[in-house]
Structure formats: structure tokens, C-alpha cells
Scaffold this active site. Structure first.
Site, PDB file in Angstrom:
ATOM      1  N   ILE A 116      47.351 -37.283  90.236  1.00 17.97           N
ATOM      2  CA  ILE A 116      47.213 -35.903  90.693  1.00 17.97           C
ATOM      3  C   ILE A 116      45.760 -35.525  90.373  1.00 17.97           C
ATOM      4  O   ILE A 116      45.261 -35.835  89.289  1.00 17.97           O
ATOM      5  CB  ILE A 116      48.230 -34.996  89.967  1.00 17.97           C
ATOM      6  N   SER A 117      45.065 -34.926  91.339  1.00 13.30           N
ATOM      7  CA  SER A 117      43.641 -34.607  91.149  1.00 13.30           C
ATOM      8  C   SER A 117      43.448 -33.535  90.084  1.00 13.30           C
ATOM      9  O   SER A 117      44.352 -32.766  89.780  1.00 13.30           O
ATOM     10  CB  SER A 117      43.030 -34.101  92.451  1.00 13.30           C
ATOM     11  N   LYS A 118      42.203 -33.481  89.555  1.00 14.87           N
ATOM     12  CA  LYS A 118      41.832 -32.406  88.622  1.00 14.87           C
ATOM     13  C   LYS A 118      42.059 -31.056  89.292  1.00 14.87           C
ATOM     14  O   LYS A 118      41.809 -30.929  90.501  1.00 14.87           O
ATOM     15  CB  LYS A 118      40.322 -32.452  88.375  1.00 14.87           C
ATOM     16  N   ARG A 135      51.734 -26.131  86.788  1.00 17.05           N
ATOM     17  CA  ARG A 135      51.319 -27.533  86.988  1.00 17.05           C
ATOM     18  C   ARG A 135      52.064 -28.480  86.045  1.00 17.05           C
ATOM     19  O   ARG A 135      52.312 -29.633  86.390  1.00 17.05           O
ATOM     20  CB  ARG A 135      49.801 -27.642  86.782  1.00 17.05           C
TER      21      ARG A 135
END
Ligand code: SAH
Length: 271
Positions: free
Chosen positions: A112-114, A86
Site C-alpha cells: 500500500i503506497s505512502k 487506514r
């Protein structure tokens, strides 16, 4: 974080060619920030940050353990989350936060999402209504490529991934990110995802990372038999965004609501 200007392909060479008098070296002098920033980015790619454990699998293993604790149970999803680096999808300055359970800015006002939100979305895609067995993701259409992180995860779970992004700067950056992690087979499309992508339809799985007032009709038209669509959408009844899951079965489309969520807006046109 400030938005970066969209990358101009072949900038120094083309500028030199057009003016006839500005050589590539001069062009670099005219815009010193660009080569500096690019050099920094390149260097970061060649040498992932060390001393932080980001280049080791251990830090991702810890993230996967946390995800298990938060109810993510599908081994294939956990394996993908454990494999995709990531930190290579976010700005170098944010890399140390890449494995924390937090959303991160990716430029152009987008995020960007969790990890747990991404993992739950993927898990939802793999389930089938009323069945214990998981469904293969097959041919996937993703709306909202962003930095490309979720597309890289999907590529590990699906047969084929097509991902659309409306912000050209993000679309180009996602290509760099995906190439850097070896996910070259993800098909990236620059365009308005509200139109889907007819040339490669139908899709067994449709997933949107952005939510609008409705779900575009064309997404249903491009959904294959036994297909599943997961998308956020505004709901007046719920007073906010909800996650909508739509399955195409033998009887037609079946719709279910999976609680409140908070995704970026699904915008019109390209930027
Ligand atoms: N999956 C992404 C999340 C990005 S956030 C990731 O892993 O990084 C959602 C993205 O949807 C943003 O990049 C935004 O620009 C994009 N988006 C919003 N409306 C869109 C539209 N109509 N078509 C394509 N992309 C859109």
C-alpha cells in the site's frame, strides 16, 4: 511478511459436505491455523487497537497536518484522508505504523503506497488542465484494488467506484475491509485490469496503482469525454517509471508526464 493462502469460501461447511465424514469441528482441527487467524482478525476488527490512539481521529488529524506540510492542498482530499481509518486496511501487526508516512506490505508481495503518494494521486485526479477549479471524479475505474484503502478514499470523492484486482486473495480481503468501514457501494471486480471493465464504461476517471511498459489502449477507449487518466508507466527516456496524466478533451487525448514514481508492476492475467 509472508503471503497468506487465498481464502476458500465456506471451507469447513463445504469440506464436511463433500466428504460426508468430516464435520466442521474436525475440519477446524485439521487446519488449526485458519480459525485462529480468523478469530484474531475478527477480534481486531471489533476492537480497534487502543492505547495507541489509532481508534481516535487525532492520529489521522496529525497525518493530515503532515500532508498539508507536504503540499497536499485540496480540502476534499484532506477530508477523505482524515476520515478513512487506514489501520483497518493493513494487518493488525502493522496497525501502529498505519499513519506514518510509509508504504506497508499488504500480502501477496504487494504494498500500500505512502499516504502522501496516495493523496498526491487523488489531488492530481481532481485537477483539470489550465483551470483553477476542481473537476468532480464522477465514475471512477481503479486498477489495482490491493487492500482497498484507495478505493475507500475514492468512494468519498466520486459518484461511483469500480475497482479491479488480479490477486484473488487481495480482492476478497479488500471486500472485508471496505464492508468493515461501511464502503459497501464500491464495486469490486476480480480480473485483469489491463482489460479495463467494459460493462460499466465509460469512466470519467481512470487511476492505476500498478505500472506496466505501456498504458493499455482499452483504458483510453473506456475514458469518457473530459475524462482524466493517471497511471504509472515505464519510460526508457526517463530510465524508470513516470506518472502519466492523460486528458480527453474536445481535440482528443492530451498526455503529460508528472515525474518519477515507483509503483508495483502491472501484471498480466489473474492469480
Ligand atoms: N490501491 C491499492 C494499492 C495496491 S498495490 C491500495 O490502496 O491498497 C497495486 C495492486 O495492483 C496490487 O494489489 C496488484 O496485485 C494489482 N495489480 C497489478 N497488476 C494488475 C492487473 N493487471 N489487474 C488488476 N490489478 C493488478
Amino acid at each position: 511478511m509472508t503471503a497468506r493462502p487465498a481464502r476458500t469460501a465456506g471451507f469447513p461447511a463445504r469440506l464436511g459436505g463433500e466428504s460426508g465424514s468430516v464435520r466442521p469441528a474436525d475440519a477446524d482441527v485439521l487446519r488449526p491455523q485458519r480459525p485462529l487467524r480468523e478469530a484474531a482478525r475478527e477480534a481486531a476488527r471489533r476492537q480497534p487497537p487502543t492505547g495507541l490512539g489509532l481508534d481516535s481521529e487525532a492520529v489521522r488529524r496529525r497525518m493530515v497536518q503532515r500532508l498539508r506540510g507536504l503540499g497536499v492542498t485540496h480540502e476534499a482530499v484532506l477530508a477523505a484522508m482524515g476520515a478513512v481509518p487506514r489501520h483497518q486496511f493493513v494487518d493488525t501487526a502493522l496497525a501502529t505504523q498505519a499513519y506514518e508516512d510509509t508504504s506497508l506490505p499488504i500480502g501477496h508481495g504487494q504494498t500500500i503506497s505512502k499516504p502522501v503518494v496516495v493523496a498526491r494521486m487523488l489531488q492530481l485526479l481532481c485537477e483539470r488542465p489550465g483551470a483553477a477549479s476542481l473537476r468532480p471524479l464522477g465514475r471512477v475505474l481503479e486498477i489495482g484494488t490491493g487492500c482497498g484503502y484507495q478505493a475507500a478514499l475514492l468512494a468519498r470523492l466520486a459518484q461511483r467506484v469500480v475497482s479491479i484486482e488480479r490477486v484473488q486473495g487481495l480482492h476478497l480481503k479488500a471486500r472485508e475491509h471496505l464492508d468493515a468501514v461501511g464502503a459497501r457501494d464500491v464495486r469490486l471486480v476480480f480480473g485483469d485490469g489491463r482489460l479495463g471493465h467494459a460493462p460499466l464504461a465509460p469512466y470519467d476517471t481512470v487511476i492505476s496503482a500498478a505500472g506496466g511498459e505501456d498504458i493499455p489502449e482499452v483504458w483510453f477507449e473506456q475514458l469518457a469525454p473530459q475524462g482524466r487518466l493517471v497511471a504509472p508507466m515505464h519510460s526508457a527516456a526517463h530510465g524508470g517509471q513516470v506518472l502519466v496524466v492523460v486528458d480527453r478533451d474536445d481535440q482528443g487525448l492530451r498526455r503529460a508526464i508528472h515525474g518519477g514514481v515507483h509503483f508495483v508492476p502491472l501484471a498480466n492475467g489473474v492469480a
